[in-house]
Structures are given as C-alpha cells and as structure tokens.
Scaffold this active site. Sequence first.
Site, PDB file in Angstrom:
ATOM      1  N   LYS A 172       3.300  -5.691 -22.713  1.00  0.00           N
ATOM      2  CA  LYS A 172       2.505  -6.923 -22.668  1.00  0.00           C
ATOM      3  C   LYS A 172       3.184  -8.000 -23.512  1.00  0.00           C
ATOM      4  O   LYS A 172       3.679  -7.714 -24.615  1.00  0.00           O
ATOM      5  CB  LYS A 172       1.103  -6.651 -23.217  1.00  0.00           C
ATOM      6  CG  LYS A 172       0.274  -5.782 -22.301  1.00  0.00           C
ATOM      7  CD  LYS A 172      -0.217  -6.578 -21.112  1.00  0.00           C
ATOM      8  CE  LYS A 172      -0.771  -5.660 -20.039  1.00  0.00           C
ATOM      9  NZ  LYS A 172      -1.393  -6.392 -18.941  1.00  0.00           N
TER      10      LYS A 172
ATOM     11  N   ASP B 129       4.549  -8.163 -18.785  1.00  0.00           N
ATOM     12  CA  ASP B 129       3.348  -8.729 -18.161  1.00  0.00           C
ATOM     13  C   ASP B 129       2.746  -9.748 -19.122  1.00  0.00           C
ATOM     14  O   ASP B 129       2.303  -9.390 -20.212  1.00  0.00           O
ATOM     15  CB  ASP B 129       2.351  -7.591 -17.895  1.00  0.00           C
ATOM     16  CG  ASP B 129       1.110  -8.062 -17.172  1.00  0.00           C
ATOM     17  OD1 ASP B 129       0.986  -9.285 -16.911  1.00  0.00           O
ATOM     18  OD2 ASP B 129       0.256  -7.214 -16.853  1.00  0.00           O
TER      19      ASP B 129
ATOM     20  N   GLU C 242       5.736 -10.268 -14.857  1.00  0.00           N
ATOM     21  CA  GLU C 242       4.439 -10.248 -14.158  1.00  0.00           C
ATOM     22  C   GLU C 242       3.526 -11.358 -14.658  1.00  0.00           C
ATOM     23  O   GLU C 242       3.421 -11.572 -15.871  1.00  0.00           O
ATOM     24  CB  GLU C 242       3.799  -8.874 -14.398  1.00  0.00           C
ATOM     25  CG  GLU C 242       2.454  -8.649 -13.722  1.00  0.00           C
ATOM     26  CD  GLU C 242       2.038  -7.181 -13.809  1.00  0.00           C
ATOM     27  OE1 GLU C 242       2.928  -6.298 -13.722  1.00  0.00           O
ATOM     28  OE2 GLU C 242       0.839  -6.912 -13.972  1.00  0.00           O
TER      29      GLU C 242
ATOM     30  N   GLU D 175       1.269   2.050 -10.824  1.00  0.00           N
ATOM     31  CA  GLU D 175       0.931   1.633 -12.197  1.00  0.00           C
ATOM     32  C   GLU D 175       0.053   2.703 -12.836  1.00  0.00           C
ATOM     33  O   GLU D 175      -0.948   3.128 -12.241  1.00  0.00           O
ATOM     34  CB  GLU D 175       0.192   0.289 -12.174  1.00  0.00           C
ATOM     35  CG  GLU D 175      -0.248  -0.130 -13.558  1.00  0.00           C
ATOM     36  CD  GLU D 175      -0.619  -1.596 -13.670  1.00  0.00           C
ATOM     37  OE1 GLU D 175      -1.013  -2.195 -12.655  1.00  0.00           O
ATOM     38  OE2 GLU D 175      -0.529  -2.135 -14.798  1.00  0.00           O
TER      39      GLU D 175
ATOM     40  N   ASP E 140      -4.922  -5.481  -6.175  1.00  0.00           N
ATOM     41  CA  ASP E 140      -5.736  -4.411  -6.752  1.00  0.00           C
ATOM     42  C   ASP E 140      -6.720  -3.961  -5.672  1.00  0.00           C
ATOM     43  O   ASP E 140      -7.489  -4.778  -5.164  1.00  0.00           O
ATOM     44  CB  ASP E 140      -6.483  -4.944  -7.985  1.00  0.00           C
ATOM     45  CG  ASP E 140      -7.175  -3.832  -8.746  1.00  0.00           C
ATOM     46  OD1 ASP E 140      -7.987  -3.099  -8.124  1.00  0.00           O
ATOM     47  OD2 ASP E 140      -6.912  -3.666  -9.943  1.00  0.00           O
TER      48      ASP E 140
ATOM     49  N   HIS F 141      -1.933  -3.002  -8.164  1.00  0.00           N
ATOM     50  CA  HIS F 141      -2.340  -3.127  -9.560  1.00  0.00           C
ATOM     51  C   HIS F 141      -3.446  -2.094  -9.786  1.00  0.00           C
ATOM     52  O   HIS F 141      -4.336  -1.947  -8.949  1.00  0.00           O
ATOM     53  CB  HIS F 141      -2.881  -4.542  -9.806  1.00  0.00           C
ATOM     54  CG  HIS F 141      -3.548  -4.704 -11.130  1.00  0.00           C
ATOM     55  ND1 HIS F 141      -4.925  -4.661 -11.283  1.00  0.00           N
ATOM     56  CD2 HIS F 141      -3.032  -4.896 -12.357  1.00  0.00           C
ATOM     57  CE1 HIS F 141      -5.207  -4.845 -12.563  1.00  0.00           C
ATOM     58  NE2 HIS F 141      -4.081  -4.986 -13.234  1.00  0.00           N
TER      59      HIS F 141
ATOM     60  N   GLU G   4      -2.604  -9.648  -8.945  1.00  0.00           N
ATOM     61  CA  GLU G   4      -3.779  -8.855  -9.326  1.00  0.00           C
ATOM     62  C   GLU G   4      -5.044  -9.703  -9.383  1.00  0.00           C
ATOM     63  O   GLU G   4      -6.145  -9.168  -9.317  1.00  0.00           O
ATOM     64  CB  GLU G   4      -3.541  -8.156 -10.660  1.00  0.00           C
ATOM     65  CG  GLU G   4      -3.452  -9.100 -11.841  1.00  0.00           C
ATOM     66  CD  GLU G   4      -3.152  -8.368 -13.139  1.00  0.00           C
ATOM     67  OE1 GLU G   4      -2.019  -7.907 -13.282  1.00  0.00           O
ATOM     68  OE2 GLU G   4      -4.048  -8.265 -13.976  1.00  0.00           O
TER      69      GLU G   4
END
Length: 393
Positions: A174, A203, A229, A342, A278, A305, A255
């Site tokens: 992240k 991300d 991302e 993921e 997602d 996602h 997502e």
Amino acid sequence: MKIRTIETFILRVPLGEKRFYSSQAAFPERSSFLVKITTEGGLVGWGEGGQYGPPEPPATCVERVLAPQLIGRRADEPVRIFEDLYAFSRDFGQKGTYIEALSAIDIALWDLWGKSLGKPVHALMGGAFRSAVPAYGTGCYYPDHYRDTERMLRELGEEARGYRAAGMMAIKLKIGLVPIALDAERLAVVRNAIGPDVALMVDANHAYTSASAIRMGRALERHDVLWFEEPVPPEDRQGYRRVRDAIDVPVAGGECEYTRFGFRDLLLGECIDIAQPDLCCSGGFTEWTKILALTSSFGVLTLPHVWGSGVAVAAALQAIAVAPPIPFTAAGVPLQNEPMIEYDRTHNPLRDDLLTEKFSLVEGALTIPTGPGLGITVDEKKLARWVVTTPDR
Ligand code: CA
C-alpha cells in the site's frame, strides 16, 4: 426451482490492536454483507455484496426492495434476473449500493444453479482454463503507529520476508498515506526483503493527483514494480490516461467500477492496462462474463479485486477459472498473460474461519473449488458469532 426465501446477514469483527490504514482510512473492523437464498425444494445459495463500504445499505436494498420482487421466481435464471433488476433500478442505481445488492443476489443464484445441477459455477460459465491460480499477497498496509517511521520500516521488512517465506511469488504494497519520499523508502525496504524474483505491485487507493502519481511512478520504475493500482480517483479518467502515458509501469484499476458499462468507459478511455472488477460490487458472475468479453477484446488482463469474506474469495476463484490467457500462448506466464488471484493477508476471521473448507496456498497457488456452485459450505454456527442485528432491521 422457485425462490422461497432471501435472508440477509451483516457480519462484523472488530480488529482492536490489529487495525491498519490504507491511504484513505483506518480499518478498525472487518465487515461483510451476505445473502442466503433458499428454494422451495430446500436448496441454498450464498452470495456477498459490497467491499469497503458499510454493509447496511446493500442489506436494506435487498430486504426492502429487491427480495420482494424475487420470491416465487425461478432461481435458475440469474442472467435474466440481473437484467430485470438492473432495468428496474437503472434510473437511480447504475453504480454503488444497488449494484452491490444485485451482485450478492447474482452470486447466490449462480451458487444455487450450480448446486441444482451438481456443477461448479466455472463449469456453467463455460469451462475452466486452470485448476489452481497463483496468489499474490495483499498486505504491507500502514500500522496504527505509522508515524514511528523506524519501527514501521523494520516491521514492513519482516512482513514482506514472511510472504516470501510462505511461497508467494508476488506481493502488493500500500502507498499514498505518507509523502512520496517515505513511500519510496518503504518500497526499497520491501524490494530488499523479497529480492529481485518476487513480483512487487503497489496500490495507492487513489491517493494522488496525476502529477503526484507520475512523480511516484518514477520511483516505481526504479524498483521494477509490476503495476500501479488506483493511482488517481476513479472518476478522473483523464488523470488515469496521463499517468498511463507518462510512466513505464502498467496501470491497474476498476475495483470502484460497476457493471459492463463502467468497464466499457474505462477501456474506451484507455485508462488501464489491468482491469480489476470486484465480483461482489461490479455485478456478480453475470457481469463478470460480460466484462471479460470487453476486456479480452481490448487485450486487457483481468484479475478480480478480492477483499471480502470466504464467500467473496470463492466467487473470485470461480470467476478467475474462466478468464482466458490474454493473449493466448501455449504455456501461460502469471501476470504476463495469465491471471493471479488477490489474496488479502490482513487479519480477517470472516475470510479464514467462516467456511467449512480452508483456502490454503500450495506452491504459491490457491486451488479452485470443484464442488457444486461456489464449491464451499458456509458454517452457519460460526456465522452466528459475527452477525449483527440492529433494532430497526
Ligand atoms: Ca486496491
């Protein structure tokens, strides 16, 4: 096979000291919204709707608006039911809550349909390209004590080494909560910890303007990052395009996007190299097959996602089974032309303890369930532990 009942469940688990941060918010708890559809013959299907948002809105939407329209309808028509309900809610629910509610219903109906035929959902969608799929670890969030830089960096290295030791061939870090220079330092720590052979993705959860994202992108190029991302907010299509044009790192996103119509716009806008719908938000299996048709025609690799409970993980595994290699080669290469799944590695009992079955990594991959429907069993005794009831529901 007619629908007799539709039940909704809101699940919550406080994380206490295990809470963590993305660029957007602290996560003090994990929550999920599940739907259980039962037919007149007693068959049961499970679905999940929503991801980061509160579970109450899609739950209310199912209970008060959608379920009453479905009682007594044939359960083995998920595509038709999706179209009917989407047409009903088009004028006020093209994105967000209504589509999350529709996603939960759709996943439960495909689960039911598979169970009625004794086949897994991937068989109903036309056949699996693979029986297992390599997993990438989503972790390396910011801890509660992220302002203690020294401690954060030390623990980050330990976490990343743990993923490598567990056999993961890719991990996702992240970024975006702290200044770019510090995130670049975090990136270096993780790259050093995992070595050159483990793939590394980042991300940002849409933390940047396109200008800042391009600055971050320069650091990503130096560390051989496989994708960037959600660099910018999902509505900023032009920003996506600017970032994608400016840096030599593929851009991933989707997502926060909904249905085939949303992905059509991301693709036509030339926003993404990798699409990440997602299942629990973008319209379940019904829209997944349509999104796949679009992304494959644009040559865009599509990876679900995944953030929810064990039901969401199972749905993503069924979905990824039918994602074709893009483009086709005789021996696919993960993340080059083959998908990866993921695999959220943060603390979440709803993912790890809700089902009778356990997901486990074998040589860095998750096995795609082959039992009927989603191929999983929700343990309703355990489920009861986490169900939240509120007086007005
Ligand atoms: Ca993400």
